[in-house]
Design a protein around this motif. Structure first.
Motif, PDB file in Angstrom:
ATOM      1  N   ASN A   1     -30.367 -26.089 -28.711  1.00  0.00           N
ATOM      2  CA  ASN A   1     -30.849 -27.308 -28.063  1.00  0.00           C
ATOM      3  C   ASN A   1     -30.217 -27.472 -26.681  1.00  0.00           C
ATOM      4  OD1 ASN A   1     -28.256 -28.254 -28.615  1.00  0.00           O
ATOM      5  ND2 ASN A   1     -28.914 -29.390 -30.430  1.00  0.00           N
TER       6      ASN A   1
ATOM      7  N   ILE B   1     -48.321 -25.735 -31.984  1.00  0.00           N
ATOM      8  CA  ILE B   1     -47.236 -26.283 -32.816  1.00  0.00           C
ATOM      9  C   ILE B   1     -46.574 -25.214 -33.677  1.00  0.00           C
ATOM     10  CG2 ILE B   1     -48.313 -28.548 -32.815  1.00  0.00           C
ATOM     11  CD1 ILE B   1     -49.214 -28.064 -35.668  1.00  0.00           C
TER      12      ILE B   1
ATOM     13  N   SER C   1     -40.861 -22.582 -33.037  1.00  0.00           N
ATOM     14  CA  SER C   1     -42.012 -23.453 -32.789  1.00  0.00           C
ATOM     15  C   SER C   1     -41.640 -24.919 -33.005  1.00  0.00           C
ATOM     16  CB  SER C   1     -43.157 -23.072 -33.729  1.00  0.00           C
ATOM     17  OG  SER C   1     -42.800 -23.360 -35.082  1.00  0.00           O
ATOM     18  N   GLU C   2     -42.551 -25.803 -32.619  1.00  0.00           N
ATOM     19  CA  GLU C   2     -42.296 -27.235 -32.775  1.00  0.00           C
ATOM     20  C   GLU C   2     -42.121 -27.597 -34.244  1.00  0.00           C
ATOM     21  OE1 GLU C   2     -41.641 -28.995 -30.233  1.00  0.00           O
ATOM     22  OE2 GLU C   2     -42.233 -27.425 -28.822  1.00  0.00           O
TER      23      GLU C   2
ATOM     24  N   LYS D   1     -38.704 -26.407 -35.426  1.00  0.00           N
ATOM     25  CA  LYS D   1     -37.605 -27.187 -34.873  1.00  0.00           C
ATOM     26  C   LYS D   1     -37.313 -28.448 -35.682  1.00  0.00           C
ATOM     27  CE  LYS D   1     -38.249 -25.698 -30.058  1.00  0.00           C
ATOM     28  NZ  LYS D   1     -38.727 -26.114 -28.717  1.00  0.00           N
ATOM     29  N   ILE D   2     -38.341 -29.005 -36.341  1.00  0.00           N
ATOM     30  CA  ILE D   2     -38.098 -30.215 -37.133  1.00  0.00           C
ATOM     31  C   ILE D   2     -37.795 -29.872 -38.588  1.00  0.00           C
ATOM     32  CG2 ILE D   2     -39.485 -31.650 -35.610  1.00  0.00           C
ATOM     33  CD1 ILE D   2     -41.710 -31.609 -37.701  1.00  0.00           C
TER      34      ILE D   2
ATOM     35  N   ASN E   1     -45.667 -38.130 -28.384  1.00  0.00           N
ATOM     36  CA  ASN E   1     -44.801 -37.789 -29.504  1.00  0.00           C
ATOM     37  C   ASN E   1     -45.604 -37.697 -30.800  1.00  0.00           C
ATOM     38  OD1 ASN E   1     -42.479 -37.788 -27.883  1.00  0.00           O
ATOM     39  ND2 ASN E   1     -42.262 -40.002 -28.085  1.00  0.00           N
TER      40      ASN E   1
ATOM     41  N   GLN F   1     -45.525 -37.502 -34.961  1.00  0.00           N
ATOM     42  CA  GLN F   1     -44.725 -37.852 -36.131  1.00  0.00           C
ATOM     43  C   GLN F   1     -45.280 -37.109 -37.344  1.00  0.00           C
ATOM     44  OE1 GLN F   1     -44.856 -41.820 -38.233  1.00  0.00           O
ATOM     45  NE2 GLN F   1     -42.884 -42.059 -37.194  1.00  0.00           N
TER      46      GLN F   1
ATOM     47  N   LYS G   1     -40.167 -36.625 -39.346  1.00  0.00           N
ATOM     48  CA  LYS G   1     -39.548 -36.176 -38.093  1.00  0.00           C
ATOM     49  C   LYS G   1     -40.628 -35.968 -37.039  1.00  0.00           C
ATOM     50  CE  LYS G   1     -35.550 -33.964 -40.269  1.00  0.00           C
ATOM     51  NZ  LYS G   1     -34.693 -32.740 -40.354  1.00  0.00           N
TER      52      LYS G   1
ATOM     53  N   PHE H   1     -41.795 -34.509 -32.769  1.00  0.00           N
ATOM     54  CA  PHE H   1     -41.616 -33.658 -31.593  1.00  0.00           C
ATOM     55  C   PHE H   1     -42.639 -34.082 -30.538  1.00  0.00           C
ATOM     56  CE2 PHE H   1     -44.515 -31.462 -34.508  1.00  0.00           C
ATOM     57  CZ  PHE H   1     -45.621 -31.222 -33.702  1.00  0.00           C
ATOM     58  N   LYS H   2     -42.428 -33.651 -29.328  1.00  0.00           N
ATOM     59  CA  LYS H   2     -43.368 -33.938 -28.245  1.00  0.00           C
ATOM     60  C   LYS H   2     -44.438 -32.861 -28.243  1.00  0.00           C
ATOM     61  CE  LYS H   2     -43.644 -34.752 -23.240  1.00  0.00           C
ATOM     62  NZ  LYS H   2     -44.399 -36.013 -23.406  1.00  0.00           N
TER      63      LYS H   2
END
Length: 510
Positions: free
Chosen positions: A145, A422, A452-453, A456-457, A489, A491, A504, A506-507
């Motif tokens: 990060n 994503i 990936s997004e 990451k979550i 964003n 969700q 969680k 991400f953008k």
């Protein structure tokens, strides 16, 4: 819902859907969190070491070192969450056994969290332009990060991660500076076995270390990039060297005696996790192509030949194929065509099952690594001449390479689908499962890409996504409808394999 691990088959038919395919395993290895990079290793049964003739050390090495050292940087990878090697270690042991002789189990139990002001891992990088572009390995920057770059003069910068490619283990970073020392890419096709090289990096926390050796081999496929599923179409055609490479060298420079960049140091083959005479580097030509794609398009452009093949140089694979197919195929040289992907360029070009590919353009194809290298540097729409044997007779045809969707044009990030943006695809959740677990909606995540997004979550394959932006999802189309053209964003409400529910976000990538 517990995810299941697919066991390795006793044999494999290597699928060459592009010049980006192989099988193997990656290993994150280091000593302490502040003295190790995220290096990959394979286990070797032969630990012999080829020494260097000291009489060969001369002014050329001094000149090359003076040119290279200022352009090689330290990369510090900061991760805020606990870093555990357990799953990677388990998979590594599954294929190759514990390289630590029992210490691996101790390492698995140590789930440490680096303090916010301490990096989780250290690696190397190479400045390739005066305005601050830096090439490194994907595994050096994975999961970060925050990325800090420290020059050889100790000046420090926070870097932007421009892009990565797990399939070649290459990443591109950028720092805001001008007039930096940098290295030029050399034509790695011209390197010769036996020529002198230098490896420059920051091994074991020792900054600006230079080691010398020779090119031991070219076109090595060591099965290291695909083992954990992070590389969907891995490309392996490494330059092998006996210049000493250790944890921390990953992402550093392999240069010739002129100080020109011929490779990016990436891995070693070792029985104990440290140097035993076998180091491997991504060839400069392949690395340069990946970087050019990331800079120009934002994503890597990959051309696919569109065939599944069997490596005839692998006696065991041939024997297993013969047994399974009740065939009498002979081991030898080349790639035996066993099938085609959908919208295959090779099939359009007239290639048939049973043909043996022996050459791509002027590049002789003796094994999988050769085919990987020959196609891996190509883009969709590129035309290649394929030489093949059919019933013992040599033939030549022209094949137009395609992308995985059958297209022949290059694409940018704006052209990507929602799933590509994503980094995951989704299967419907069957109604019985919903009833049994009291769910009103849900899709099963699959093919979750590293970095990936979704990754990451915390989402991995087989996790269940219940809602996106507060709306229930029951199909891939539902996900696409919610996120197509969406900005802002996102969700995500999901269930892990222990039944725990998380929300969680991400953008949404542009």
């Amino acid at each position: 819902m517990k995810s299941t691990f697919k066991k390795l088959l006793p044999f494999a038919v290597v699928g060459v859907l592009s010049g980006a395919t192989t099988v193997g395993v990656q290993q994150y290895l280091g000593s302490d969190s502040n003295s190790s990079d995220q290096s990959y290793f394979t286990k070797s049964t032969n630990a012999s070491f080829v020494g260097m003739n000291s009489a060969a050390v001369g002014d050329d090495f001094v000149k090359a070192a003076k040119t290279t050292v200022p352009a090689v940087v330290t990369i510090k990878n900061y991760q805020s969450r606990a870093t555990s090697r357990a799953s990677e270690q388990d998979l590594f042991d599954f294929f190759f056994g514990d390289p630590f002789g029992g210490r691996g189990q101790q390492r698995q139990r140590q789930q440490q969290q680096a303090p916010d002001n301490m990096p989780s891992g250290l690696g190397s990088g190479v400045i390739i332009s005066p305005d601050g572009y830096i090439i490194s390995n994907n595994h050096v920057v994975a999961g970060a990060n925050k990325l800090e770059v420290v020059l050889s003069n100790k000046k420090s910068y926070i870097a932007t991660l421009v892009g990565t490619d797990p399939n070649t283990d290459i990443s591109l970073l950028k720092i805001e500076e001008k007039g930096l020392p940098y290295l030029n890419f050399a034509n790695s096709d011209n390197v010769e076995v036996g020529q002198w090289v230098l490896a420059v990096g920051n091994p074991l926390g020792l900054n600006s270390t230079v080691t010398a050796g020779i090119i031991s081999a070219k076109g090595r496929g060591i099965g290291i990039l695909g083992g954990q599923g992070k590389a969907t179409n891995p490309i392996e055609s490494f330059i092998q060297t006996d210049a000493a490479i250790n944890p921390g060298n990953s992402g550093g420079a392999l240069v010739n005696v002129n100080g020109d960049l011929i490779g990016i140091n990436s891995a070693i083959s070792s029985t104990n996790g440290y140097y035993q005479g076998y180091g491997f580097a991504v060839p400069a030509n392949l690395a340069r192509k990946i970087i050019e794609d990331i800079k120009k398009f934002g994503i890597v452009q990959r051309g696919f030949l569109g065939v599944t093949t069997l490596d005839l140089s692998n006696d065991q694979m041939v024997a297993a194929y013969n047994k399974d197919q009740k065939a009498t195929l002979k081991a030898g040289s080349g790639m035996f065509v066993t099938g085609f992907s959908e919208n295959s360029g090779a099939e359009d070009g007239g290639i048939k099952k049973g043909d043996i590919i022996t050459k791509i353009d002027t590049y002789n194809i003796t094994d999988f690594a050769d085919l990987s290298a020959a196609i891996g540097s190509k883009r969709p729409g590129d035309k290649v001449q394929v030489t093949y044997l059919r019933n013992g007779k040599e033939n030549i045809t022209t094949v137009t390479l395609k992308d995985q969707k059958g297209g022949t044009s290059t694409r940018t990030k704006a052209d990507l689908s929602v799933s590509e943006k994503i980094g995951a695809e989704f299967d419907p959740l069957n109604e019985k499962f919903k009833t049994d677990y009291g769910l009103n909606s849900g899709v099963v995540a699959k093919n979750v890409s590293e970095g990936s997004e979704m990754a990451k979550i915390g989402i991995v394959d087989n996790y269940i996504v219940i809602e996106i932006n507060g709306k229930p999802v029951n199909s891939q189309k539902d996900v696409e409808k919610i996120l197509e053209s969406y900005k802002g964003n996102v969700q995500v409400k999901f269930v892990d394999d222990y039944g725990r529910i998380y929300t969680k976000g991400f953008k949404m990538p542009n």
